[in-house]
Design an enzyme around this catalytic site. Sequence first.
Site, PDB file in Angstrom:
ATOM      1  N   ASP A  46       0.830  -1.201   0.000  1.00 49.02           N
ATOM      2  CA  ASP A  46       0.000   0.000   0.000  1.00 49.02           C
ATOM      3  C   ASP A  46       0.871   1.260   0.000  1.00 49.02           C
ATOM      4  O   ASP A  46       0.524   2.274  -0.608  1.00 49.02           O
ATOM      5  CB  ASP A  46      -0.922  -0.004   1.233  1.00 49.02           C
ATOM      6  CG  ASP A  46      -1.974  -1.103   1.145  1.00 49.02           C
ATOM      7  OD1 ASP A  46      -2.426  -1.415   0.037  1.00 49.02           O
ATOM      8  OD2 ASP A  46      -2.329  -1.670   2.204  1.00 49.02           O
ATOM      9  N   GLY A  47       2.012   1.176   0.696  1.00 47.50           N
ATOM     10  CA  GLY A  47       2.944   2.315   0.730  1.00 47.50           C
ATOM     11  C   GLY A  47       3.464   2.642  -0.663  1.00 47.50           C
ATOM     12  O   GLY A  47       3.558   3.812  -1.049  1.00 47.50           O
ATOM     13  N   GLU A 118      -4.098  10.510   4.511  1.00 45.22           N
ATOM     14  CA  GLU A 118      -4.417  11.499   5.540  1.00 45.22           C
ATOM     15  C   GLU A 118      -3.558  12.763   5.434  1.00 45.22           C
ATOM     16  O   GLU A 118      -2.472  12.751   4.863  1.00 45.22           O
ATOM     17  CB  GLU A 118      -4.246  10.910   6.952  1.00 45.22           C
ATOM     18  CG  GLU A 118      -2.831  10.788   7.490  1.00 45.22           C
ATOM     19  CD  GLU A 118      -2.069   9.587   6.966  1.00 45.22           C
ATOM     20  OE1 GLU A 118      -0.975   9.806   6.427  1.00 45.22           O
ATOM     21  OE2 GLU A 118      -2.533   8.449   7.060  1.00 45.22           O
ATOM     22  N   THR A 156      -7.483   2.795   7.620  1.00 46.33           N
ATOM     23  CA  THR A 156      -6.753   1.631   8.144  1.00 46.33           C
ATOM     24  C   THR A 156      -5.264   1.917   8.339  1.00 46.33           C
ATOM     25  O   THR A 156      -4.513   1.032   8.755  1.00 46.33           O
ATOM     26  CB  THR A 156      -6.906   0.433   7.186  1.00 46.33           C
ATOM     27  OG1 THR A 156      -6.773   0.895   5.838  1.00 46.33           O
ATOM     28  CG2 THR A 156      -8.254  -0.240   7.353  1.00 46.33           C
ATOM     29  N   ALA A 157      -4.830   3.129   8.015  1.00 42.62           N
ATOM     30  CA  ALA A 157      -3.410   3.479   8.147  1.00 42.62           C
ATOM     31  C   ALA A 157      -3.171   4.169   9.502  1.00 42.62           C
ATOM     32  O   ALA A 157      -3.521   3.642  10.548  1.00 42.62           O
ATOM     33  CB  ALA A 157      -2.984   4.327   6.955  1.00 42.62           C
ATOM     34  N   TYR A 158      -2.597   5.348   9.489  1.00 42.44           N
ATOM     35  CA  TYR A 158      -2.256   6.059  10.734  1.00 42.44           C
ATOM     36  C   TYR A 158      -3.484   6.208  11.632  1.00 42.44           C
ATOM     37  O   TYR A 158      -3.430   6.024  12.848  1.00 42.44           O
ATOM     38  CB  TYR A 158      -1.681   7.428  10.362  1.00 42.44           C
ATOM     39  CG  TYR A 158      -0.886   8.129  11.435  1.00 42.44           C
ATOM     40  CD1 TYR A 158      -0.832   7.656  12.747  1.00 42.44           C
ATOM     41  CD2 TYR A 158      -0.171   9.276  11.141  1.00 42.44           C
ATOM     42  CE1 TYR A 158      -0.093   8.311  13.717  1.00 42.44           C
ATOM     43  CE2 TYR A 158       0.571   9.932  12.103  1.00 42.44           C
ATOM     44  CZ  TYR A 158       0.605   9.452  13.391  1.00 42.44           C
ATOM     45  OH  TYR A 158       1.333  10.103  14.339  1.00 42.44           O
ATOM     46  N   ASN A 159      -4.618   6.530  11.019  1.00 44.86           N
ATOM     47  CA  ASN A 159      -5.863   6.711  11.765  1.00 44.86           C
ATOM     48  C   ASN A 159      -6.167   5.532  12.692  1.00 44.86           C
ATOM     49  O   ASN A 159      -6.608   5.712  13.820  1.00 44.86           O
ATOM     50  CB  ASN A 159      -7.013   6.900  10.771  1.00 44.86           C
ATOM     51  CG  ASN A 159      -8.376   6.858  11.424  1.00 44.86           C
ATOM     52  OD1 ASN A 159      -8.778   7.790  12.114  1.00 44.86           O
ATOM     53  ND2 ASN A 159      -9.104   5.765  11.218  1.00 44.86           N
ATOM     54  N   SER A 161      -4.004   3.469  14.013  1.00 42.70           N
ATOM     55  CA  SER A 161      -3.066   3.496  15.139  1.00 42.70           C
ATOM     56  C   SER A 161      -3.494   4.499  16.202  1.00 42.70           C
ATOM     57  O   SER A 161      -3.138   4.379  17.365  1.00 42.70           O
ATOM     58  CB  SER A 161      -1.661   3.875  14.669  1.00 42.70           C
ATOM     59  OG  SER A 161      -1.231   3.033  13.640  1.00 42.70           O
ATOM     60  N   ALA A 180      -2.535  12.011  20.609  1.00 46.39           N
ATOM     61  CA  ALA A 180      -2.076  12.210  21.985  1.00 46.39           C
ATOM     62  C   ALA A 180      -2.607  13.497  22.611  1.00 46.39           C
ATOM     63  O   ALA A 180      -1.842  14.390  22.996  1.00 46.39           O
ATOM     64  CB  ALA A 180      -0.541  12.156  22.053  1.00 46.39           C
TER      65      ALA A 180
HETATM   66  P1  NAP Z   1       5.164   3.278   4.446  1.00 47.63           P
HETATM   67  O1  NAP Z   1       6.252   2.348   4.815  1.00 47.63           O
HETATM   68  O2  NAP Z   1       4.908   3.594   3.024  1.00 47.63           O
HETATM   69  O3  NAP Z   1       3.814   2.750   5.101  1.00 47.63           O
HETATM   70  C1  NAP Z   1       3.768   2.414   6.442  1.00 47.63           C
HETATM   71  C2  NAP Z   1       2.852   1.210   6.646  1.00 47.63           C
HETATM   72  O4  NAP Z   1       1.503   1.646   6.469  1.00 47.63           O
HETATM   73  C3  NAP Z   1       3.095   0.084   5.645  1.00 47.63           C
HETATM   74  O5  NAP Z   1       3.031  -1.133   6.345  1.00 47.63           O
HETATM   75  C4  NAP Z   1       1.940   0.235   4.665  1.00 47.63           C
HETATM   76  O6  NAP Z   1       1.535  -1.004   4.106  1.00 47.63           O
HETATM   77  C5  NAP Z   1       0.848   0.737   5.574  1.00 47.63           C
HETATM   78  N1  NAP Z   1      -0.212   1.470   4.893  1.00 47.63           N
HETATM   79  C6  NAP Z   1      -0.126   2.552   4.084  1.00 47.63           C
HETATM   80  N2  NAP Z   1      -1.336   2.967   3.706  1.00 47.63           N
HETATM   81  C7  NAP Z   1      -2.223   2.111   4.285  1.00 47.63           C
HETATM   82  C8  NAP Z   1      -3.643   2.027   4.275  1.00 47.63           C
HETATM   83  N3  NAP Z   1      -4.390   2.921   3.627  1.00 47.63           N
HETATM   84  N4  NAP Z   1      -4.223   1.034   4.984  1.00 47.63           N
HETATM   85  C9  NAP Z   1      -3.487   0.140   5.681  1.00 47.63           C
HETATM   86  N5  NAP Z   1      -2.141   0.177   5.733  1.00 47.63           N
HETATM   87  C10 NAP Z   1      -1.524   1.160   5.045  1.00 47.63           C
HETATM   88  O7  NAP Z   1       5.391   4.586   5.330  1.00 47.63           O
HETATM   89  P2  NAP Z   1       5.441   6.125   5.057  1.00 47.63           P
HETATM   90  O8  NAP Z   1       5.933   6.383   3.676  1.00 47.63           O
HETATM   91  O9  NAP Z   1       6.148   6.756   6.161  1.00 47.63           O
HETATM   92  O10 NAP Z   1       3.934   6.641   5.165  1.00 47.63           O
HETATM   93  C11 NAP Z   1       2.867   6.165   4.473  1.00 47.63           C
HETATM   94  C12 NAP Z   1       1.701   6.009   5.426  1.00 47.63           C
HETATM   95  O11 NAP Z   1       2.156   5.384   6.627  1.00 47.63           O
HETATM   96  C13 NAP Z   1       1.056   7.296   5.905  1.00 47.63           C
HETATM   97  O12 NAP Z   1       0.064   7.736   5.035  1.00 47.63           O
HETATM   98  C14 NAP Z   1       0.471   6.896   7.271  1.00 47.63           C
HETATM   99  O13 NAP Z   1      -0.884   6.511   7.175  1.00 47.63           O
HETATM  100  C15 NAP Z   1       1.262   5.701   7.692  1.00 47.63           C
HETATM  101  N6  NAP Z   1       1.910   6.026   8.957  1.00 47.63           N
HETATM  102  C16 NAP Z   1       1.480   5.350  10.052  1.00 47.63           C
HETATM  103  C17 NAP Z   1       1.977   5.662  11.295  1.00 47.63           C
HETATM  104  C18 NAP Z   1       1.467   4.909  12.456  1.00 47.63           C
HETATM  105  O14 NAP Z   1       0.614   4.016  12.261  1.00 47.63           O
HETATM  106  N7  NAP Z   1       1.917   5.211  13.660  1.00 47.63           N
HETATM  107  C19 NAP Z   1       2.951   6.636  11.455  1.00 47.63           C
HETATM  108  C20 NAP Z   1       3.376   7.309  10.323  1.00 47.63           C
HETATM  109  C21 NAP Z   1       2.826   6.992   9.068  1.00 47.63           C
HETATM  110  P3  NAP Z   1       2.424  -1.860   3.075  1.00 47.63           P
HETATM  111  O15 NAP Z   1       3.343  -2.663   3.931  1.00 47.63           O
HETATM  112  O16 NAP Z   1       1.422  -2.694   2.368  1.00 47.63           O
HETATM  113  O17 NAP Z   1       3.160  -0.912   2.185  1.00 47.63           O
HETATM  114 MN    MN Z   2       0.276  -4.273   3.316  1.00 49.68          MN
END
Ligand code: NAP
Ligand code: MN
Length: 257
Positions: A46-47, A118, A156-159, A161, A180
């Site tokens: 997804d990333g 997001e 399903t991503a950051y939201n 968490s 937080a």
């Molecule tokens: P990234 O490595 O591209 O993605 C981080 C993880 O989020 C990967 O495991 C990715 O899945 C998963 N992901 C991305 N979009 C998703 C979605 N819509 N539904 C479910 N899982 C999803 O990291 P990045 O480039 O830093 O940022 C990309 C996204 O990561 C941001 O948009 C944000 O939503 C998320 N993120 C999450 C947190 C957290 O949860 N604490 C913190 C920062 C960012 P794949 O393994 O399939 O690629």
């Molecule tokens: Mn995945």
Amino acid sequence: MEKFAIITRFDDQSKQIGDKIKQVLLSHQYEYNQENPDTVFVVGGDGTYIKAIHKYMELIPDVKFLGLHTGTLGFFTDYHDNEVDELLKMYLSEKYEISEYPLLVTEVNGNIYHAVNEIRVENIARTQILDVHLSDEYLETFRGTGMCVCTQLGSTAYNRSLGGAVIQDGLDLIELSEIAGIHHSKSRSLYAPIVLSKDTTVKLSSESFEKAILGVDSDVYPIDDIKEFEIRVCDQKRVRMIKGKKISYFKKLNSLF
Ligand code: NAP
Ligand code: MN
């Protein structure tokens, strides 16, 4: 003739699958064009898909995306790594549906940023105080690390968490979640994610966003000199994704955890 581009994750398996897609399409007289494609093939997670959308943001809505997931199932992809032939057959038949997904948009310092997952503000250096207005109505004054506004796809991503609700595929909604938040006798805010209609404009304003960052999917930008910005669903363009076979949303959700 249809032009195609290929974006792959860095691993060998994704690159090999990308090469195979390229060879088959070239042998069917499709034109390989990384700069100006009609279809972008995304091989990875997804990333990878999100990064591909950002790379071709200027070409949206004329460009469409088709993903193949290496690893587990993905929310943006319906094909697995052992289904390359099936994916190619579907694409070459030109019989497929296209689903459209909304983008979030914000304007900061004259720059327009679009997000698939997001848009968020985060301040890890100090307590961020900010006012939240929803479509010009005051909701609250928030104190804490920040705020996150996501799309249905991004739920399903950051939201997730942040304890935000997962939003089922097909629902055209956005969601605002605290990052937080501080909650005690002198500081109160909603303390729960709020699901909003797609027409809602979320305005975040503060005396100072010094040391805060604006997060737009994978990208971050400083907003030290900004006093306010608005986040809303973009009404100019939506992302077009090719849907060949349909995998149930709950099956994808189940494979996530
Ligand atoms: P990234 O490595 O591209 O993605 C981080 C993880 O989020 C990967 O495991 C990715 O899945 C998963 N992901 C991305 N979009 C998703 C979605 N819509 N539904 C479910 N899982 C999803 O990291 P990045 O480039 O830093 O940022 C990309 C996204 O990561 C941001 O948009 C944000 O939503 C998320 N993120 C999450 C947190 C957290 O949860 N604490 C913190 C920062 C960012 P794949 O393994 O399939 O690629
Ligand atoms: Mn995945």
